[in-house]
Design a protein around this motif. Structure first.
Motif, PDB file in Angstrom:
ATOM      1  N   GLY A 174       7.910  -5.840   1.005  1.00  0.00           N
ATOM      2  CA  GLY A 174       7.452  -5.044  -0.143  1.00  0.00           C
ATOM      3  C   GLY A 174       5.949  -4.846  -0.091  1.00  0.00           C
ATOM      4  N   PHE A 221       2.375 -11.169  -1.734  1.00  0.00           N
ATOM      5  CA  PHE A 221       1.291 -11.247  -0.752  1.00  0.00           C
ATOM      6  C   PHE A 221       0.116 -10.420  -1.249  1.00  0.00           C
ATOM      7  N   ALA A 229       8.442   0.303  -1.894  1.00  0.00           N
ATOM      8  CA  ALA A 229       8.288  -1.158  -1.908  1.00  0.00           C
ATOM      9  C   ALA A 229       9.603  -1.842  -2.270  1.00  0.00           C
ATOM     10  N   GLY A 230      10.228  -1.363  -3.341  1.00  0.00           N
ATOM     11  CA  GLY A 230      11.482  -1.969  -3.796  1.00  0.00           C
ATOM     12  C   GLY A 230      12.591  -1.816  -2.760  1.00  0.00           C
ATOM     13  N   ASN A 266       9.321 -10.335   0.107  1.00  0.00           N
ATOM     14  CA  ASN A 266       7.985 -10.126  -0.478  1.00  0.00           C
ATOM     15  C   ASN A 266       7.035  -9.527   0.558  1.00  0.00           C
ATOM     16  N   SER A 306      14.369  -4.582 -11.010  1.00  0.00           N
ATOM     17  CA  SER A 306      12.911  -4.669 -11.013  1.00  0.00           C
ATOM     18  C   SER A 306      12.459  -4.715 -12.467  1.00  0.00           C
ATOM     19  N   GLU A 311      -3.073  -1.892  -2.255  1.00  0.00           N
ATOM     20  CA  GLU A 311      -2.014  -0.904  -2.466  1.00  0.00           C
ATOM     21  C   GLU A 311      -2.534   0.507  -2.212  1.00  0.00           C
ATOM     22  N   GLY A 352       5.187 -10.659  -7.094  1.00  0.00           N
ATOM     23  CA  GLY A 352       6.178 -11.293  -6.227  1.00  0.00           C
ATOM     24  C   GLY A 352       7.595 -11.103  -6.718  1.00  0.00           C
ATOM     25  N   LYS A 382      12.532  -8.419  -8.968  1.00  0.00           N
ATOM     26  CA  LYS A 382      11.271  -7.954  -8.361  1.00  0.00           C
ATOM     27  C   LYS A 382      10.200  -7.871  -9.437  1.00  0.00           C
ATOM     28  N   ARG A 383       9.012  -8.373  -9.092  1.00  0.00           N
ATOM     29  CA  ARG A 383       7.926  -8.398 -10.089  1.00  0.00           C
ATOM     30  C   ARG A 383       6.673  -7.698  -9.579  1.00  0.00           C
ATOM     31  N   GLY A 384       6.824  -6.643  -8.810  1.00  0.00           N
ATOM     32  CA  GLY A 384       5.663  -5.902  -8.308  1.00  0.00           C
ATOM     33  C   GLY A 384       4.710  -6.817  -7.542  1.00  0.00           C
TER      34      GLY A 384
HETATM   35  P1  ATP Z   1       9.779   0.990  -6.250  1.00  0.00           P
HETATM   36  O1  ATP Z   1       8.396   1.439  -6.663  1.00  0.00           O
HETATM   37  O2  ATP Z   1      10.011   1.134  -4.782  1.00  0.00           O
HETATM   38  O3  ATP Z   1      10.893   1.534  -7.117  1.00  0.00           O
HETATM   39  P2  ATP Z   1      10.532  -1.512  -7.499  1.00  0.00           P
HETATM   40  O4  ATP Z   1      10.092  -1.200  -8.896  1.00  0.00           O
HETATM   41  O5  ATP Z   1      11.976  -1.558  -7.195  1.00  0.00           O
HETATM   42  O6  ATP Z   1       9.751  -0.591  -6.458  1.00  0.00           O
HETATM   43  P3  ATP Z   1       8.510  -3.574  -7.252  1.00  0.00           P
HETATM   44  O7  ATP Z   1       8.673  -4.786  -8.085  1.00  0.00           O
HETATM   45  O8  ATP Z   1       7.469  -2.583  -7.631  1.00  0.00           O
HETATM   46  O9  ATP Z   1       9.952  -2.927  -7.082  1.00  0.00           O
HETATM   47  O10 ATP Z   1       8.184  -3.991  -5.750  1.00  0.00           O
HETATM   48  C1  ATP Z   1       9.128  -4.680  -4.954  1.00  0.00           C
HETATM   49  C2  ATP Z   1       8.484  -5.828  -4.239  1.00  0.00           C
HETATM   50  O11 ATP Z   1       7.452  -5.333  -3.380  1.00  0.00           O
HETATM   51  C3  ATP Z   1       7.812  -6.839  -5.164  1.00  0.00           C
HETATM   52  O12 ATP Z   1       8.757  -7.802  -5.626  1.00  0.00           O
HETATM   53  C4  ATP Z   1       6.773  -7.439  -4.216  1.00  0.00           C
HETATM   54  O13 ATP Z   1       7.359  -8.376  -3.349  1.00  0.00           O
HETATM   55  C5  ATP Z   1       6.344  -6.228  -3.375  1.00  0.00           C
HETATM   56  N1  ATP Z   1       5.188  -5.527  -3.953  1.00  0.00           N
HETATM   57  C6  ATP Z   1       5.187  -4.416  -4.726  1.00  0.00           C
HETATM   58  N2  ATP Z   1       3.937  -4.050  -5.062  1.00  0.00           N
HETATM   59  C7  ATP Z   1       3.105  -4.939  -4.463  1.00  0.00           C
HETATM   60  C8  ATP Z   1       1.662  -5.110  -4.405  1.00  0.00           C
HETATM   61  N3  ATP Z   1       0.837  -4.282  -5.035  1.00  0.00           N
HETATM   62  N4  ATP Z   1       1.183  -6.166  -3.702  1.00  0.00           N
HETATM   63  C9  ATP Z   1       2.006  -7.022  -3.057  1.00  0.00           C
HETATM   64  N5  ATP Z   1       3.348  -6.908  -3.073  1.00  0.00           N
HETATM   65  C10 ATP Z   1       3.905  -5.885  -3.756  1.00  0.00           C
END
Ligand code: ATP
Length: 313
Positions: free
Chosen positions: A285, A246, A256-257, A282, A195, A250, A231, A226-228
């Motif tokens: 998440g 999408f 999510a990850g 996506n 991520s 939130e 996407g 993963k890009r939060g």
């Molecule tokens: P975690 O907080 O569970 O450790 P992470 O840092 O591994 O998460 P993120 O990139 O934050 O991963 O989120 C994983 C995926 O969830 C993203 O690639 C996206 O598809 C989805 N996602 C996360 N936050 C959002 C958001 N606010 N709106 C839409 N999709 C989201």
């Protein structure tokens, strides 16, 4: 048929109902919610109907049974969860700050899941699994590291596959032996799911492209970044696919990850093309952040289909 295995912490989360800084003052709490990154991951895999199992350890207490009941009802094989009559199930107290960050008080290391062994039913379970998913955050204690490396190597040796989500918090990255263990896992990894900046953890580089190229050269078959809310992207030796996130509101980012990774792995194992796997991941998440409670965000296939249909352009 493929069967996904993960190993690591199963705990409950107890959440402050008001935002603020930590727990130095009394605050109202809500919980227990079933939790633990590997538990959330495997719950999402099970909810999608993919064969799934977890190896862990809980106490014979309500916090342990809350997790066992939830995982079982979502289709996860819990025969590898050792219920220790003398142990206590781990817990984490969580409070959201006004700035959106979180403060934690963890009780994991000295709880039942502070030691996990591959023996008895857990050893038999490893033999039935074809895919291992490793969470970096689970490499928190020597016995757990040993169990994860043993199962990862065994599944790989049987011709299985490995996915790896570094899922790292700064406070555990420098614990003894952590970097070495992470490097060993990466050496066995087919599908790497970092991520943001975690992409550069094992492959310092000036650009994403260069970091990905180094990882692929090192033997990783595909990287999913993963890009939060923005996407995610998929890279392998011949393809690069990026899809936007999408649009959702939130409520709670926890999980999510894990739900994203679980969904990507499930579709990847079923032979889906990267674009389809990325789209469903996506969606998973995004669904996860719309619900409060760590494991409450896992979705069924029908719920993912509905979100995809609703936002199809
Ligand atoms: P975690 O907080 O569970 O450790 P992470 O840092 O591994 O998460 P993120 O990139 O934050 O991963 O989120 C994983 C995926 O969830 C993203 O690639 C996206 O598809 C989805 N996602 C996360 N936050 C959002 C958001 N606010 N709106 C839409 N999709 C989201």
């Amino acid at each position: 048929q493929s069967k996904v295995l993960t190993i690591g912490e199963v705990l409950v989360e107890i959440v402050a109902t008001e935002r603020g800084n930590g727990f130095r003052e009394p605050v109202k709490l809500i919980g227990p919610f079933p939790s633990g990154a590997p538990a959330i991951f495997i719950d999402q895999v099970g909810k999608l109907g993919q064969a799934a199992a977890i190896i862990s350890r809980v106490g014979d207490d309500d916090f342990g049974h809350v997790n066992l009941d939830r995982l079982k009802s979502d289709g996860v094989d819990v025969s590898g969860i050792d219920v220790d009559p003398l142990g206590t199930t781990g817990s984490a107290f969580v409070r959201y700050r006004e700035d959106g960050g979180r403060n934690f008080v963890f009780n994991i290391r000295h709880s039942a899941c502070g030691s996990i062994e591959i023996k008895g039913p857990a050893a038999a379970l490893v033999e039935t699994c074809t895919h291992m998913h490793v969470m970096g955050s689970s490499l928190y204690a020597p016995s757990v590291v040993e169990a994860i490396l043993k199962a990862t190597r065994r599944i790989k040796a049987k011709g299985g596959t490995v996915s790896f989500d570094p899922n790292l918090r700064a406070e555990i990255l420098n614990s003894p032996g952590m970097r070495e263990a992470l490097a060993i896992v990466l050496g066995e990894t087919d599908l790497f799911l970092p991520s943001g900046e975690e992409l550069f953890l094992f492959s310092p580089a000036d650009s994403e492209k260069e970091a990905v190229a180094n990882l692929l050269k090192g033997g990783v078959k595909a990287v999913v970044l993963k890009r939060g809310a923005a996407g995610a992207s998929y890279f392998d030796a011949t393809r690069e696919v990026s899809l936007p996130g999408f649009k959702v509101t939130e409520v709670d980012p926890t999980g999510a990850g894990d739900c994203f990774g679980a969904t990507f792995v499930t579709f990847w194992l079923a032979g889906a093309d990267p674009e389809t796997a990325l789209r469903y991941a996506n969606a998973a998440g995004a669904k996860a952040v719309t619900r409060s409670g760590p494991m409450e965000g896992a979705s069924t296939r029908a719920e993912l289909d509905a979100l995809i249909a609703e936002q199809r352009t």
